[in-house]
Design a protein around this motif. Structure first.
Motif, short mmCIF file in Angstrom:
data_model
loop_
_atom_site.label_atom_id
_atom_site.label_comp_id
_atom_site.label_asym_id
_atom_site.label_seq_id
_atom_site.Cartn_x
_atom_site.Cartn_y
_atom_site.Cartn_z
N VAL A 1 24.73 36.01 45.23
CA VAL A 1 24.76 35.95 46.74
C VAL A 1 24.64 37.28 47.46
O VAL A 1 23.73 37.38 48.46
CB VAL A 1 26.08 35.05 47.19
CG1 VAL A 1 25.98 34.99 48.92
CG2 VAL A 1 26.36 33.73 46.54
N LEU A 2 25.30 38.28 46.92
CA LEU A 2 25.38 39.34 47.46
C LEU A 2 23.80 40.06 47.34
O LEU A 2 23.48 41.00 48.08
CB LEU A 2 26.44 40.38 46.62
CG LEU A 2 27.83 40.41 47.19
CD1 LEU A 2 28.66 41.24 46.40
CD2 LEU A 2 27.73 41.19 48.75
N SER A 3 23.34 39.70 46.26
CA SER A 3 22.01 40.45 45.80
C SER A 3 21.10 40.11 46.77
O SER A 3 20.03 40.73 46.99
CB SER A 3 21.54 40.09 44.41
OG SER A 3 21.43 38.57 44.43
N GLN A 4 21.41 38.66 47.49
CA GLN A 4 20.19 38.33 48.64
C GLN A 4 20.28 39.12 49.76
O GLN A 4 19.66 38.92 50.83
CB GLN A 4 20.40 36.61 48.70
CG GLN A 4 20.12 36.01 47.63
CD GLN A 4 20.78 34.64 47.54
OE1 GLN A 4 21.01 34.03 48.81
NE2 GLN A 4 20.90 33.93 46.63
N MET A 5 21.57 39.63 50.01
CA MET A 5 21.99 40.58 51.16
C MET A 5 21.69 42.15 51.00
O MET A 5 21.57 42.74 52.17
CB MET A 5 23.56 40.42 51.57
CG MET A 5 24.03 38.94 51.70
SD MET A 5 25.61 38.57 52.04
CE MET A 5 25.64 36.93 52.16
N THR A 6 21.63 42.58 49.51
CA THR A 6 21.64 44.12 49.65
C THR A 6 20.59 44.36 50.02
O THR A 6 19.35 44.16 49.87
CB THR A 6 21.76 44.31 48.19
OG1 THR A 6 23.05 43.76 47.63
CG2 THR A 6 22.12 45.81 47.92
N ASP A 7 20.59 45.63 50.85
CA ASP A 7 19.34 46.49 51.33
C ASP A 7 19.38 47.83 50.37
O ASP A 7 19.84 48.81 50.67
CB ASP A 7 19.62 46.84 52.49
CG ASP A 7 18.63 47.62 53.33
OD1 ASP A 7 17.56 48.32 52.69
OD2 ASP A 7 18.33 47.70 54.82
N VAL A 8 18.54 47.80 49.07
CA VAL A 8 18.51 48.76 48.20
C VAL A 8 17.97 49.94 48.75
O VAL A 8 18.70 50.97 48.39
CB VAL A 8 17.49 48.01 47.13
CG1 VAL A 8 17.41 49.15 46.08
CG2 VAL A 8 18.10 46.97 46.48
N ALA A 9 16.87 49.90 49.70
CA ALA A 9 16.47 51.23 50.16
C ALA A 9 17.45 51.92 51.11
O ALA A 9 17.72 53.12 50.95
CB ALA A 9 15.13 50.90 51.13
N ARG A 10 18.29 51.18 52.04
CA ARG A 10 19.48 51.75 52.59
C ARG A 10 20.36 52.20 51.78
O ARG A 10 20.89 53.60 51.84
CB ARG A 10 20.01 50.41 53.57
CG ARG A 10 20.65 51.06 54.61
CD ARG A 10 21.13 49.79 55.65
NE ARG A 10 22.44 50.02 56.15
CZ ARG A 10 22.94 48.82 56.61
NH1 ARG A 10 22.36 47.48 56.17
NH2 ARG A 10 24.23 48.83 57.19
N ILE A 11 20.76 51.50 50.68
CA ILE A 11 21.66 52.08 49.75
C ILE A 11 21.28 53.50 49.08
O ILE A 11 22.11 54.34 49.09
CB ILE A 11 22.24 50.89 48.95
CG1 ILE A 11 22.97 49.84 49.36
CG2 ILE A 11 22.93 51.58 47.61
CD1 ILE A 11 23.28 48.69 48.50
N LYS A 12 20.12 53.53 48.70
CA LYS A 12 19.49 54.58 47.98
C LYS A 12 19.54 55.87 49.24
O LYS A 12 19.75 56.95 48.76
CB LYS A 12 18.19 54.42 47.59
CG LYS A 12 18.23 53.56 46.14
CD LYS A 12 16.68 53.34 45.62
CE LYS A 12 16.66 52.60 44.37
NZ LYS A 12 15.38 52.31 43.84
N LYS A 13 19.34 55.47 50.36
CA LYS A 13 19.30 56.62 51.22
C LYS A 13 20.77 57.06 51.64
O LYS A 13 21.07 58.15 51.34
CB LYS A 13 18.81 56.15 52.65
CG LYS A 13 18.55 57.07 53.59
CD LYS A 13 17.92 56.67 54.83
CE LYS A 13 17.74 57.49 55.85
NZ LYS A 13 17.16 57.05 57.19
N ILE A 14 21.71 56.22 51.63
CA ILE A 14 23.09 56.58 52.00
C ILE A 14 23.75 57.45 50.76
O ILE A 14 24.30 58.52 50.92
CB ILE A 14 24.00 55.23 52.18
CG1 ILE A 14 23.62 54.56 53.54
CG2 ILE A 14 25.42 55.60 52.24
CD1 ILE A 14 24.28 53.31 53.60
N TYR A 15 23.59 56.99 49.50
CA TYR A 15 23.77 57.49 48.39
C TYR A 15 23.03 58.65 47.83
O TYR A 15 23.33 59.55 46.92
CB TYR A 15 24.32 56.71 47.19
CG TYR A 15 25.52 55.85 47.64
CD1 TYR A 15 26.78 56.20 47.62
CD2 TYR A 15 25.45 54.46 48.02
CE1 TYR A 15 27.94 55.43 47.87
CE2 TYR A 15 26.49 53.65 48.58
CZ TYR A 15 27.82 54.27 48.29
OH TYR A 15 28.81 53.63 48.60
#
Length: 201
Positions: free
Chosen positions: A146-160
């Motif tokens: 369920v989380l995988s449908q919500m995850t903003d991968v581009a945003r996470i890569k930018k933050i980290y």
């Protein structure tokens, strides 16, 4: 099946249970954020934007660190719940961690974590009842699928500050194909960035 999960993390006292609930299509994010800003003790939760969470392990690693810091009297923020949000951060800027990981008026998918402690016990039934009456949204299972449908991968890569493989800059499409593998790799990189916080200033 109860959608609220109660978890006992390894190496933490059983008296410090973690209650976790996941919601999508939140309609009252502004109101919920205001309760936190007002210091309303009825809303002592970690309100986390689910878009920046890669997996259950990602969220629980932050909860583990925060509870551990509570037990060792090392909290850097107001309480164990704000510390969970701060623990997700790759740097030591507390205000920035709330902007990036905490609830904002535009949050639509929300992960909520409540820590039960001996001085502030929280029964699962009470937590669920309060969330049901307070959250305007659909409660869904706290699971990776369920989380995988919500995850903003581009945003996470930018933050980290994670470089996308191949260095092409475009991040769309990468999640397709070897989806599970990329998510696992992303999880490892994110956990590493969290663990290194404070080691290199």
């Amino acid at each position: 099946m109860a959608l609220l999960q109660t978890l006992h993390l390894e190496h933490l006292p059983s008296s410090h249970a973690i209650h976790a609930a996941l919601y999508r299509d939140i309609k009252n994010a502004t109101h919920l954020q205001q309760q936190l800003l007002n210091g309303n003790t009825d809303f002592e939760y970690a309100f986390i934007d689910a878009g920046v969470i890669v997996s259950k392990i990602h969220a629980l690693a932050a909860a583990y660190r925060a509870v551990n810091d509570l037990l060792e009297n090392r909290l850097r923020s107001r309480n164990v719940h704000s510390e969970i949000v701060f623990s997700l951060s790759p740097n030591n800027n507390i205000a920035e961690s709330f902007r990036r990981f905490g609830i904002t008026p535009t949050t639509t998918n929300l992960l909520i974590i409540k820590v039960s402690t001996p001085t502030s016990p929280a029964a699962a039934s009470e937590v669920q009842e309060h969330l049901t009456s307070s959250i305007e949204g659909e409660q869904v299972p706290f699971e990776d699928s369920v989380l995988s449908q919500m995850t903003d991968v581009a945003r996470i890569k930018k933050i980290y500050k994670l470089n996308s493989g191949g260095g092409g800059g475009k991040k769309t499409g990468q999640v397709n194909g070897a989806k599970g593998d990329e998510r696992k790799e992303l999880e490892v990189l994110v956990l590493g960035a969290m663990a290194l916080r404070g080691v290199t200033n």
